[in-house]
Design an enzyme around this catalytic site. Structure first.
Site, PDB file in Angstrom:
ATOM      1  N   ASP A  41       0.862  -1.187   0.000  1.00 50.32           N
ATOM      2  CA  ASP A  41       0.000   0.000   0.000  1.00 50.32           C
ATOM      3  C   ASP A  41       0.895   1.232   0.000  1.00 50.32           C
ATOM      4  O   ASP A  41       2.109   1.133   0.141  1.00 50.32           O
ATOM      5  CB  ASP A  41      -0.951  -0.023   1.192  1.00 50.32           C
ATOM      6  CG  ASP A  41      -0.226   0.028   2.520  1.00 50.32           C
ATOM      7  OD1 ASP A  41       0.992   0.248   2.519  1.00 50.32           O
ATOM      8  OD2 ASP A  41      -0.879  -0.168   3.563  1.00 50.32           O
ATOM      9  N   ASP A  91      -7.984  -7.330   0.705  1.00 49.22           N
ATOM     10  CA  ASP A  91      -7.067  -7.510   1.835  1.00 49.22           C
ATOM     11  C   ASP A  91      -7.760  -6.979   3.070  1.00 49.22           C
ATOM     12  O   ASP A  91      -8.642  -6.120   2.967  1.00 49.22           O
ATOM     13  CB  ASP A  91      -5.764  -6.735   1.620  1.00 49.22           C
ATOM     14  CG  ASP A  91      -5.932  -5.257   1.960  1.00 49.22           C
ATOM     15  OD1 ASP A  91      -5.484  -4.843   3.043  1.00 49.22           O
ATOM     16  OD2 ASP A  91      -6.536  -4.509   1.161  1.00 49.22           O
TER      17      ASP A  91
END
Length: 376
Positions: free
Chosen positions: A92, A271
């Site tokens: 991320d 996720d």
């Protein structure tokens, strides 16, 4: 990175596909275990591969940048070499972590200034710096730097934030396209759709993100406290705009029910920290519903943790034993519960994929959602 769309369900927008990366193939829909600091908490890489059968894991840009730091990661040859994971990794952008540091960060056009949660030192994340950091970490899929707005969020703030996220994306793409991967394998950049729960902002953001024509796209800023129905509405809206021939990644979602509902709306990648974090606290997700293993009712239940599972931990250990470990704060309890939950999440998306391919997904999903919503 390449994406091949194999099948679309006739009664929903659910899809089965395949993502090819230099570190291996990912069959979608897929759940990605979260390895915040370079490790999926309480799980060995061998267990991730052989028992959980994870095809891709996440690393966290903010945490890895602060510790162990970029020098160590670069000397190791990137995160794959550092943590011994030879399958794909997604990082991320750190935007979500910075968003959650509300007391110690300032957002400006240039980027975000924040103080480290470790030692209070001051740092600046710009779109360019975040691209360089993720290049150095060495992920196969890296995320654009965006601002994740809170919920609830005023319309004017959300609107300005979306525009800035788009300007930052342009800078991310320019930096990414003018630099090379460091470790001899290819990397790809996913932009992120934002816009809080405002339909017009989500539509605008999805159209802008699609216009950048990257190899995949993400949907951010959901699962931050809004009702599930609003999440589904925004996801549906965005999936109708994002190109069909690119993978769609819904960030930070969610419960097993959330995952099945969003697969039905056309999402390919997920996720969430829920299976690991909730597992460590004694919440188990099973095919029959949710178990709070701390409850007294499991004290003398010597049946397997999940009799329908093929995971060694589910077959070997009883509910009573796991309850004893969790209530005694034994580390093994956290390990078993984490293994179980991650194995279940991967089993669930694999089942979803098989049902999409066989044409039975919609009916199966509706049956599963009733079971998964139960508290046992």
């Amino acid at each position: 990175m390449k994406f091949r769309l194999e099948v679309t369900d006739k009664l929903s927008k659910a899809r089965a596909g395949e993502i090819s990366t230099d570190h291996g193939t990912i069959k979608t829909p897929i759940f990605m275990p979260v390895g915040t600091a370079g490790s999926v908490k309480a799980v060995h890489q061998r267990e991730l591969k052989e028992d959980i059968e994870a095809q891709i894991i996440l690393g966290n840009t903010y945490h890895l940048y602060l510790r162990p730091g970029l020098n160590t990661l670069e000397q190791a040859g990137g995160l794959h070499k550092f943590n011994g994971w030879d399958r794909p990794i997604l990082t991320d952008s750190g935007g979500y972590q910075v968003y959650s540091l509300t007391e110690v960060r300032k957002i400006k056009e240039e980027g975000v200034t924040f103080r480290s949660h470790i030692d209070g030192s001051k740092h600046l994340f710009t779109p360019e710096a975040v691209m360089d950091i993720q290049r150095t970490i060495g992920a196969d899929i890296i995320m654009a730097f965006d601002e994740c707005t809170p919920y609830p969020c005023e319309y004017n703030y959300a609107s300005k934030s979306v525009d800035m996220t788009h300007r930052w994306l342009k800078r991310c793409c320019e930096r990414f396209d003018s630099t090379e991967p460091k470790y001899g394998y290819s990397q790809t950049l996913f932009p992120i759709v934002q816009g809080s729960v405002y339909k017009d902002l989500r539509v605008k953001s999805a159209e802008v993100i699609a216009s950048f024509e990257r190899e995949g796209n993400a949907i951010g800023g959901l699962s931050v406290g809004e009702p599930a129905e609003e999440m589904y509405e925004m996801t549906d809206l965005v999936c109708n705009i994002l190109p069909k021939d690119k993978p769609r990644y819904l960030m930070g979602v969610g419960t097993p029910v959330n995952i099945l509902e969003n697969i039905a709306l056309g999402v390919d990648m997920f996720d969430c920290v829920m299976p690991t974090r909730n597992g460590r606290n004694g919440m188990l997700f099973t095919s029959e519903g949710v178990i709070n293993i701390r409850n007294e009712k499991w004290k003398n239940d010597f049946s397997p943790i999940d009799p329908g599972s093929d995971l060694f931990a589910d077959i070997t250990y009883s509910k009573a034993y796991l309850r004893h470990l969790i209530t005694s704060k034994e580390i093994l309890g956290a390990q078993i519960a984490t293994l179980h939950n991650l194995h279940f999440y991967l089993w669930l998306v694999t089942q979803a994929r098989e049902k999409i391919i066989s044409g039975e997904f919609y009916e199966w999903k509706n049956k599963m959602i009733k079971k998964l919503s139960q508290r046992l």
